[in-house]
Design a protein around this motif. Structure first.
Motif, PDB file in Angstrom:
ATOM      1  N   ARG A 219       0.986  -1.477   0.006  1.00 20.94           N
ATOM      2  CA  ARG A 219       0.177  -0.409  -0.181  1.00 20.94           C
ATOM      3  C   ARG A 219       0.745   1.196  -0.043  1.00 20.94           C
ATOM      4  N   ARG A 220       1.715   0.898  -0.060  1.00 22.40           N
ATOM      5  CA  ARG A 220       2.815   2.253   0.504  1.00 22.40           C
ATOM      6  C   ARG A 220       3.902   2.906  -0.999  1.00 22.40           C
ATOM      7  N   SER A 221       4.036   1.028  -1.466  1.00 21.35           N
ATOM      8  CA  SER A 221       4.512   1.258  -2.490  1.00 21.35           C
ATOM      9  C   SER A 221       5.066   0.318  -3.156  1.00 21.35           C
ATOM     10  N   LEU A 222       5.147  -0.165  -4.644  1.00 20.75           N
ATOM     11  CA  LEU A 222       5.348  -1.353  -5.180  1.00 20.75           C
ATOM     12  C   LEU A 222       5.128  -1.283  -6.498  1.00 20.75           C
ATOM     13  N   VAL A 223       6.167  -2.253  -7.513  1.00 20.38           N
ATOM     14  CA  VAL A 223       6.789  -2.483  -8.525  1.00 20.38           C
ATOM     15  C   VAL A 223       6.435  -3.972  -8.541  1.00 20.38           C
ATOM     16  N   HIS A 224       4.923  -4.037 -10.280  1.00 20.41           N
ATOM     17  CA  HIS A 224       4.833  -5.720 -10.211  1.00 20.41           C
ATOM     18  C   HIS A 224       5.067  -5.817 -11.505  1.00 20.41           C
ATOM     19  N   LEU A 225       6.158  -7.114 -12.224  1.00 16.20           N
ATOM     20  CA  LEU A 225       6.425  -7.756 -12.648  1.00 16.20           C
ATOM     21  C   LEU A 225       6.226  -8.732 -13.258  1.00 16.20           C
ATOM     22  N   PHE A 226       5.187  -8.647 -13.830  1.00 17.27           N
ATOM     23  CA  PHE A 226       4.573 -10.067 -14.705  1.00 17.27           C
ATOM     24  C   PHE A 226       5.411 -10.378 -15.698  1.00 17.27           C
ATOM     25  N   ILE A 227       5.791 -12.297 -15.888  1.00 15.57           N
ATOM     26  CA  ILE A 227       6.121 -12.990 -16.780  1.00 15.57           C
ATOM     27  C   ILE A 227       5.685 -13.921 -16.997  1.00 15.57           C
ATOM     28  N   GLY A 228       5.220 -13.694 -18.748  1.00 17.04           N
ATOM     29  CA  GLY A 228       4.340 -14.712 -18.754  1.00 17.04           C
ATOM     30  C   GLY A 228       4.132 -15.010 -20.171  1.00 17.04           C
ATOM     31  N   ASN A 229       2.910 -15.098 -21.257  1.00 14.74           N
ATOM     32  CA  ASN A 229       3.761 -14.699 -22.406  1.00 14.74           C
ATOM     33  C   ASN A 229       3.510 -13.811 -23.274  1.00 14.74           C
ATOM     34  N   VAL A 230       3.065 -13.152 -22.388  1.00 12.13           N
ATOM     35  CA  VAL A 230       3.378 -11.498 -23.088  1.00 12.13           C
ATOM     36  C   VAL A 230       3.966 -11.304 -21.228  1.00 12.13           C
ATOM     37  N   VAL A 231       4.336  -9.840 -21.060  1.00 15.42           N
ATOM     38  CA  VAL A 231       5.560  -9.350 -20.117  1.00 15.42           C
ATOM     39  C   VAL A 231       5.662  -7.944 -19.897  1.00 15.42           C
ATOM     40  N   ASP A 232       4.769  -7.469 -18.755  1.00 12.18           N
ATOM     41  CA  ASP A 232       4.800  -5.962 -18.706  1.00 12.18           C
ATOM     42  C   ASP A 232       4.570  -5.941 -17.241  1.00 12.18           C
ATOM     43  N   ALA A 233       3.993  -4.728 -16.670  1.00 10.66           N
ATOM     44  CA  ALA A 233       5.105  -4.603 -15.442  1.00 10.66           C
ATOM     45  C   ALA A 233       3.593  -3.506 -15.038  1.00 10.66           C
ATOM     46  N   ALA A 234       4.079  -2.962 -13.980  1.00 10.60           N
ATOM     47  CA  ALA A 234       2.926  -1.983 -12.749  1.00 10.60           C
ATOM     48  C   ALA A 234       3.228  -1.455 -11.977  1.00 10.60           C
ATOM     49  N   VAL A 235       3.442  -0.055 -11.477  1.00  7.50           N
ATOM     50  CA  VAL A 235       3.647   0.455 -10.267  1.00  7.50           C
ATOM     51  C   VAL A 235       2.832   0.609  -9.855  1.00  7.50           C
ATOM     52  N   ASN A 333      12.318   2.570  -6.667  1.00 10.80           N
ATOM     53  CA  ASN A 333      13.041   1.926  -5.241  1.00 10.80           C
ATOM     54  C   ASN A 333      11.901   2.004  -4.315  1.00 10.80           C
ATOM     55  N   PRO A 334      10.711   0.870  -4.859  1.00 16.61           N
ATOM     56  CA  PRO A 334       9.743   0.760  -4.069  1.00 16.61           C
ATOM     57  C   PRO A 334      10.257   0.099  -2.998  1.00 16.61           C
ATOM     58  N   ASP A 335       8.997  -0.297  -2.093  1.00 11.07           N
ATOM     59  CA  ASP A 335       8.846  -1.098  -0.871  1.00 11.07           C
ATOM     60  C   ASP A 335       8.807  -2.266  -1.375  1.00 11.07           C
ATOM     61  N   LEU A 336       8.274  -2.474  -2.502  1.00  8.00           N
ATOM     62  CA  LEU A 336       8.473  -4.450  -2.287  1.00  8.00           C
ATOM     63  C   LEU A 336       8.044  -4.485  -4.239  1.00  8.00           C
ATOM     64  N   VAL A 337       8.886  -5.299  -4.283  1.00  2.63           N
ATOM     65  CA  VAL A 337       8.563  -6.400  -5.699  1.00  2.63           C
ATOM     66  C   VAL A 337       8.373  -7.043  -5.733  1.00  2.63           C
ATOM     67  N   VAL A 338       6.770  -7.485  -6.337  1.00  2.00           N
ATOM     68  CA  VAL A 338       5.798  -8.248  -6.536  1.00  2.00           C
ATOM     69  C   VAL A 338       6.450  -9.219  -8.170  1.00  2.00           C
ATOM     70  N   VAL A 339       6.828 -10.216  -8.309  1.00  2.00           N
ATOM     71  CA  VAL A 339       7.687 -11.083  -9.131  1.00  2.00           C
ATOM     72  C   VAL A 339       6.070 -12.631  -9.302  1.00  2.00           C
ATOM     73  N   THR A 340       5.358 -11.741 -11.422  1.00  2.00           N
ATOM     74  CA  THR A 340       4.676 -13.005 -10.804  1.00  2.00           C
ATOM     75  C   THR A 340       5.237 -13.922 -12.292  1.00  2.00           C
ATOM     76  N   GLU A 341       5.626 -15.042 -11.594  1.00  2.00           N
ATOM     77  CA  GLU A 341       6.369 -15.798 -12.543  1.00  2.00           C
ATOM     78  C   GLU A 341       6.669 -17.279 -12.536  1.00  2.00           C
ATOM     79  N   GLN A 342       5.638 -18.154 -13.471  1.00  2.00           N
ATOM     80  CA  GLN A 342       5.251 -18.887 -12.935  1.00  2.00           C
ATOM     81  C   GLN A 342       5.684 -20.150 -12.379  1.00  2.00           C
ATOM     82  N   ALA A 343       7.563 -20.268 -12.308  1.00  2.00           N
ATOM     83  CA  ALA A 343       7.996 -21.146 -12.026  1.00  2.00           C
ATOM     84  C   ALA A 343       8.511 -21.026 -10.003  1.00  2.00           C
ATOM     85  N   SER A 344       8.641 -19.480  -9.859  1.00  2.00           N
ATOM     86  CA  SER A 344       8.838 -18.785  -9.282  1.00  2.00           C
ATOM     87  C   SER A 344       7.673 -18.819  -8.037  1.00  2.00           C
ATOM     88  N   VAL A 345       6.659 -19.219  -8.526  1.00  2.00           N
ATOM     89  CA  VAL A 345       5.919 -19.127  -7.708  1.00  2.00           C
ATOM     90  C   VAL A 345       4.986 -20.314  -7.513  1.00  2.00           C
TER      91      VAL A 345
END
Length: 411
Positions: A219-235, A333-345
């Motif tokens: 809720r303070r700050s995050l970056v989300h990185l999505f790795i799938g057939n499509v690769v994109d991100a959100a802040v 420099n977010p408080d959290l980086v969330v990575v959606t990548e199949q193997a690491s999930v």
């Protein structure tokens, strides 16, 4: 500027009422079951304001009073707890659909983001142009079978590519060949026009799911990185996911990955999507003889069964993702980086590879715990799809219920 007329005062009062209702609903989400007196203490609202909003939210079916706890018969007014209307007592639900390239995932999600039912719908043999109609028809069958009398708030749809949620349009989806696709309208029409449908990019949807249901740091700050057939991100900053002009924020497909020399269709080399996408992983796995067809699930299954070549390939990808994470860390420099990548999930050891590569390269972050997998684990995508519908509800519950069920929200 607010007017001094009674009309202006009424508008200001309505705004306060909406804000107070959202505060009460969010406080119950975070702490429920909880007594109204505790909601007042935790939220900073007056007991009278909490009582009014809890009454409204209960009438709308979003909250429910629980039986008085056993043994609470002391002096004074009983402290009857309230909670979100979930669980065995029923309560409203949101439909969700994640439209991937090889298939869609349908879900029914409650107000706490818990998946109540789930179904995978393969896209085999369905051309991209026919996909929205086919998905809507199958989704309608799924919803009819699983709502079981619960009020259906509507449907959230998460999809890759450039999505404009305000218009309900997929502006561009490279893998499906879509341009200016009115996905929300097409899904709504296929559902018989009975339900509100909202759409958003899947990276932003997962980011919003983390803010709503995940770790407090999100809720303070995050970056989300999505790795799938499509690769994109959100802040996300201060609880709001950034969209940018035209809702185009988050395109990191061509972010350069340090040390990568993989050629990209754009003419350059080392781009993130060309290096680390599921498509790239699948092709490499077939070329190395690890799996017979380019399917990331097969690679993950092979590694889990002890295939060292598959494990090595997944670790290579994890390190490439980690190097990209380092760049995002240094920029935001977010408080959290969330990575959606199949193997690491599915397997924490691949998350450790991502963390190690990121920390080795980042100039601002030396804490690997700031890099995490999504809170919902394997249910991440269906929960995110439901969040597309639920997030506006938690931000503006009275207004949202009025839009979803005309005549209900403002009474």
């Amino acid at each position: 500027m607010t007017s001094n007329t009674p009309h202006g005062s009424r508008m200001a009062g309505d705004g306060r009422r909406e804000a107070n209702a959202a505060t009460v609903l969010r406080t119950v989400l975070d702490h429920g079951p909880v007594a109204r007196s505790a909601v007042a203490r935790l939220s900073g609202l007056s007991p009278a304001a909490v009582s009014r909003q809890a009454t409204d939210l209960t009438r709308l079916g979003l909250l429910r009073e629980l039986p008085e706890p056993a043994g609470s018969g002391g002096v004074g007014r009983p402290q009857i707890p309230v909670d979100l209307h979930v669980g065995a007592s029923g309560g409203p639900v949101a439909g969700g659909v994640h439209l991937g390239v090889p298939g869609s995932t349908f879900a029914l999600v409650d107000l706490r983001g818990q998946v109540l039912a789930r179904h995978l719908y393969p896209h085999d043999g369905i051309p991209p142009d026919g996909l929205p109609g086919a998905v809507a028809r199958e989704l309608r069958v799924f919803l009819d079978a699983h709502t079981r009398g619960r009020p259906l708030l509507g449907v959230g749809a998460a999809v890759g590519g450039w999505v404009d949620p305000a218009e309900g349009v997929v502006v561009r989806h490279q893998a499906l060949g879509w341009r200016r696709r009115p996905l929300a309208a097409e899904l709504a029409r296929g559902l018989g026009g009975r339900h509100t449908v909202r759409v958003d990019n899947h990276a932003r949807s997962i980011a919003q799911s983390e803010i709503l249901f995940g770790r407090p740091a999100a809720r303070r700050s995050l970056v989300h990185l999505f790795i799938g057939n499509v690769v994109d991100a959100a802040v996300g900053l201060a609880g709001v996911v950034h969209q940018g002009p035209g809702a185009a924020a988050g395109d990191v497909a061509h972010l350069p990955v340090p040390d990568s020399t993989v050629p990209c269709p754009c003419g350059r080399s080392g781009c993130l999507e060309a290096t680390a996408s599921n498509t790239a992983l699948g092709r490499t796995a077939v070329r190395r003889g690890i799996v017979p067809e380019p399917d990331t699930f097969l690679v993950v299954d092979a590694a889990a069964a002890g295939d060292r070549r598959a494990d090595r390939l997944l670790r290579e990808r994890a390190r490439a993702v980690g190097r990209a994470v380092a760049l995002l860390l240094d920029v935001v420099n977010p408080d959290l980086v969330v990575v959606t990548e199949q193997a690491s999930v599915l397997e924490p050891e691949y998350l450790e590879e991502i963390r190690g590569a990121a920390i080795d390269l980042s100039h601002v972050c030396d804490d690997p715990e700031r890099i995490v997998s999504p809170h919902a684990g394997p249910a991440t995508l269906p929960v995110a799809a439901g969040t597309v519908l639920l997030n506006p509800l938690f931000r503006r519950p009275l207004e949202a219920m009025g839009e979803l069920f005309p005549g209900e929200g403002g009474r």
